[in-house]
Enzyme design. Structure first.
Site, PDB file in Angstrom:
ATOM      1  N   GLY A 175       1.967 -15.205  63.771  1.00  0.00           N
ATOM      2  CA  GLY A 175       0.742 -15.888  63.454  1.00  0.00           C
ATOM      3  C   GLY A 175      -0.147 -15.895  64.784  1.00  0.00           C
ATOM      4  O   GLY A 175       0.104 -15.080  66.155  1.00  0.00           O
ATOM      5  N   CYS A 176      -1.530 -16.003  64.694  1.00  0.00           N
ATOM      6  CA  CYS A 176      -2.378 -15.266  65.878  1.00  0.00           C
ATOM      7  C   CYS A 176      -1.873 -16.448  67.114  1.00  0.00           C
ATOM      8  O   CYS A 176      -1.810 -15.733  68.148  1.00  0.00           O
ATOM      9  CB  CYS A 176      -3.727 -15.409  65.589  1.00  0.00           C
ATOM     10  SG  CYS A 176      -3.981 -17.238  65.061  1.00  0.00           S
TER      11      CYS A 176
END
Lengths: 353, 353, 353, 353
Positions: free
Chosen positions: C153-154
């Site tokens: 995920g970011c």
């Protein structure tokens, strides 16, 4: 501040939209008004705080469905309903309820023009006949006596404040009116659209509805009416753009002077017409109108500039589209309709920075 | 990628401004260019990282004062110096150094017009005589052979791409060109000015230099030249606005069709003129040019729209003011001047969202 | 540049989302990749230009429904599908197709944790067992040999780059990791949500999912794994905020030094670990990481600061959430999986201003 | 509204800054105040309209130099002067003039701490001894009787409203207070700085003054005082960030519960402490404070969230930095000092969207 027994009771139909929220913001601080009715069909049953967190804590009534409204509980309603639905609902209201309509339903006087631009037959032309176009500065007396006021669109408000004095006085050519308009994103409403997402609209500039915007015929109608011209005598080239800001609207009107007229005469006409207006301010020569000057206020600032090209001038006007361009002008009209001081509840100074 | 022995050596004068930074961004990834000289008088002695943190880590040379530059170390210089200073410096460069000027110093062909608009006598009119106006798409052959290219201003770039095909083909009236222009804040440069602070420019829209912007005579000059008209035959009404975004520029040109011409003919002309252009894209009928479509790229998107008013049309073009409107077009010209593929180093796709 | 016969064929599943668009942007300029398949169920039949106007004109294939995909036409697929749907589709792909997943479906190694945070049973735990967590800098060898890579995920990307070196080396207390994270609006996706409208998100700052964000267990899993700890030994307090910008992500990690450790040792560890990394840059002492430094690039900038309070430090890392935090890291992984230079197609310099 | 003979006369020193402009905005609509003095040394001689166009047309006095001020013309002055200059000017004022200071000059009670953080010896420690720290909700009685009120910094205002109730009641550990703060750009003032240009600050997030911000010792001082602790007993880790918005401030406080305490007890304490506060609103459980809820208003919204990690909680508070964080709180204090209703002139509803 007046005590509550003197207050009028107001309702907002379509309170979940941005014009509804703005009407709440202004009326919450109006000394002569009590908000007693809020409708929002898709948000019925919700508290105001759930729909607009910044309006929580003020004791406003919950949102209800319009069909559940008790019309005897209100002296006036602000209608922020979608175009087309307003006319049917208003037609059913008791005659004792005054109506201030923020939709486009009663702006166009001609049934055919309405049908052409809004895509369906008008359902309440009888009501239309009695509607007063609520551009307050130019229609004050009629508004005072009106039961139904059709508030102008946001673009027509700024544009007509800029152009009506000039066309009426024969100072500019009504057949060569080029209006390059710019609006913040609230002008596009609270509905969910891809192009109004932050990531799509931010850091970008988007023209839209080029030559097809519904505010063009509204502007033409009022310019013609004001100047005693036929519709065919007025030519408006209208191109709107979405600007990456929430509020604010600026119209840049590229006009051609009537033969022999000078920009000085345009300035003088503005100075005369607007000298006692509480909400319209002609800036000093050379000063630029900016939307930053009016954010959150009911003010309109404008100015006129001589062009390098002989015979041409540029008129620029700025308003907050949600205040003077919508709910603020609506409150201004309400004040007139109920005999209040015209500026009541609209005293906010612009919010800058 | 070519190996370094084949690379040309490039310098940037005025590397601390936004056009300088953008030239660095593009040239860092150009396979045939090595950046060997960066000047910035007030930042002399600083590393690139200190002036532009996002350009740290690429091994670029430190900023030096222009007086300390070794002109033998470069094959080409990009000049992003303030207007007025460029001409004196360029006049001293060895003739072997090609010059791509991003300032306004060599754009106006007439010494009087220059003096009138820039407030001082031009100091290098001899050089001016040999300068090529670097609007690449319309001046390709001359650019190839030029030693000194004067890159167009950002507004003229977008405006001329939109108008030259139409005026040259006699499709629109050159005496009734209304150009309503909008630019992001980088167009105002990196200098410290109150009106470009975030808190002043954000959430607001500001017209400026109404009827006084220096890009107006530049546009008139090129339109006249392109159409074989005298300057007096061309009339440009030009009003620019600052929009709260960093990059991007959009010009909305309100034009009058020449007698008997149709919008379809305008579209056809664009389609013909731009069919093989790598960086100009005519959008599908009805599609709106937006600055979001070109951010960070060297592209220009445009389209033409029929107006409701017979005989009028609206042409809209969008570019990134720092790329096609400045450093990107400069690199495009450099490619031509050195016989490289015109698109080299300019392949970036627009950054959206 | 390689000629097209050497190119691998790539597909993007869920090409209409922001990660899909970003993958297109990057792969369009990748010399070794040809985009041959784009799926988007709700946009099936549309051209890329209709879905993303800035990607028009590049000759990309039209969007099709995933059920109509010819899997034999691709060597690799990037999956930007909604969480939960990915696993079922990937399970049906021929084993010859390599998969780079941008969803959360294969990030969590524990089926119960997945079910707890994503609200449903995982449908492809067998595939999960073979998935490699694609935090490239820390998992390079495994990525090279992987058939299925689960991109982080970011938020985990920026957070783990900042924390893994410190926890692994025993320099900070893994039980006192306070992560205050901020992201631009693209992190919330292209779906239509009221809170991501420009008028709602602009000029405002909104925390969300406090103590409930799905990236928290992902971070804990990887920190524990990297440091050889049990999950219970790692304590992450994670609070994300939406910031009014389109791109960019910054994590501010408030950490407690392990007994006797100094901030100098933290800096030294970073310097050692990242010295040869092409995309991670430790800033000079005292320099602030900012999202402006990495916009549009695959870079991560970070730094560590001593606190006034003895024994505490602050680590700050910034990335572009759509590039290093998503599609850029995916391309970086693809390069490893196919034996390309790791930086191919990712050479873009950050876009500033 | 009171008639003008009852109005007090107010002056603003440093009226050209943002806090000065905001004080003008509020006081213009205060029924009991007349603005009779505006000083701004570098803008002396200019009209308000020239310095702040949005405040034109209200008949305010011109800006003058502080040395030309007639102190007998005012009952109260708001000081928005730069830190360090305030103390010398205030020391010369007649004792009959009440002083509300918006600078940092009288916030720190300890001369050494002041010298350490502000870089020079305090010149008016005698005055300091009589100054009241104007965090209204916690110091109401002292403010009523004060002649000199030192208004808190913007970050301390939001932080202390969030933390004082918890620390005073022994609910959280005063040695483990991690404050991650975010502010809009107006917090950086109207001075010309490169990092506050639109093109630099827009679309970006920047931490600054990590572990070095002057508001940290101010917070520690007040937390210690409120809880009857020594300074050494309080540990604040404070990291501020600049967010691309003009107004608004949000503090995310990551706290550790005191032994045996629960988040429910924190909520209950807030509910008790703030139940009758006109400007502080505890949101419903789970609702997120956002700066959008308070823009342009004097309100503070806050909430507390249980963390996944046992024994930790997150407290979030949002204010408008220019109103509750500065000029609004100053007016609130003025109301108390003159025996007015505390909310007078501060009734504006938040401006959203």
């Amino acid at each position: 501040m007046s005590n509550s027994t003197q207050k009028i009771k107001a309702g907002i139909l379509g309170a979940s939209g941005y014009t509804g929220a703005e009407a709440m913001r202004l009326l919450l601080r109006h000394p002569n008004v009590e908000l007693t009715l809020l409708t929002a069909d898709r948000k019925a049953g919700l508290s105001v705080e759930e729909v607009y967190p910044h309006l929580g804590g003020y004791g406003l009534p919950d949102m209800i469905s319009v069909k559940d409204a008790d019309w005897n509980s209100v002296d006036v309603v602000f209608c922020g309903l979608p175009h087309g639905t307003t006319q049917e609902i208003i037609a059913t209201l008791p005659a004792t309820v005054k109506v201030i309509d923020l939709s486009a339903d009663f702006r166009l006087r001609n049934a055919d023009t309405y049908a052409e631009w809004y895509g369906h037959k008008h359902m309440a032309m009888t009501l239309q006949a009695g509607a007063v176009y609520g551009l307050t500065e130019f229609n004050r007396d009629a508004v005072k006596d009106a039961r139904l006021v059709a508030c102008p669109g946001c673009y027509p408000t700024a544009t007509l404040i800029a152009l009506l004095p000039l066309v009426s006085a024969g100072l500019v050519d009504p057949q060569d009116l080029v209006i390059d308009a710019k609006s913040g994103l609230t002008g596009a409403g609270r509905g969910l659209k891809q192009n109004t997402l932050f990531s799509e609209a931010g850091e970008g500039l988007s023209p839209y509805s080029v030559a097809k915007h519904r505010h063009a015929p509204e502007i033409e109608q009022e310019v013609a009416l004001s100047a005693g011209l036929s519709d065919a005598d007025v030519r408006v080239n209208f191109v709107p753009h979405l600007v990456p800001m929430s509020r604010g609207e600026l119209v840049t009107c590229h006009v051609r002077l009537a033969a022999g007229k000078t920009v000085g005469e345009l300035r003088a006409e503005y100075a005369k017409i607007f000298q006692n207006e509480p909400f319209v301010r002609l800036l000093k020569e050379g000063d630029m109108p900016q939307t930053q000057m009016v954010r959150g206020s009911n003010n309109c600032v404008l100015n006129v500039f001589e062009d390098r090209i002989p015979g041409r001038a540029t008129v620029i006007a700025a308003i907050d589209n949600l205040v003077k361009g919508s709910s603020g002008q609506a409150v201004q009209n309400m004040n007139l309709m109920f005999g209040f001081d015209e500026t009541l509840g609209l005293e906010q100074v612009a919010l800058f920075p």
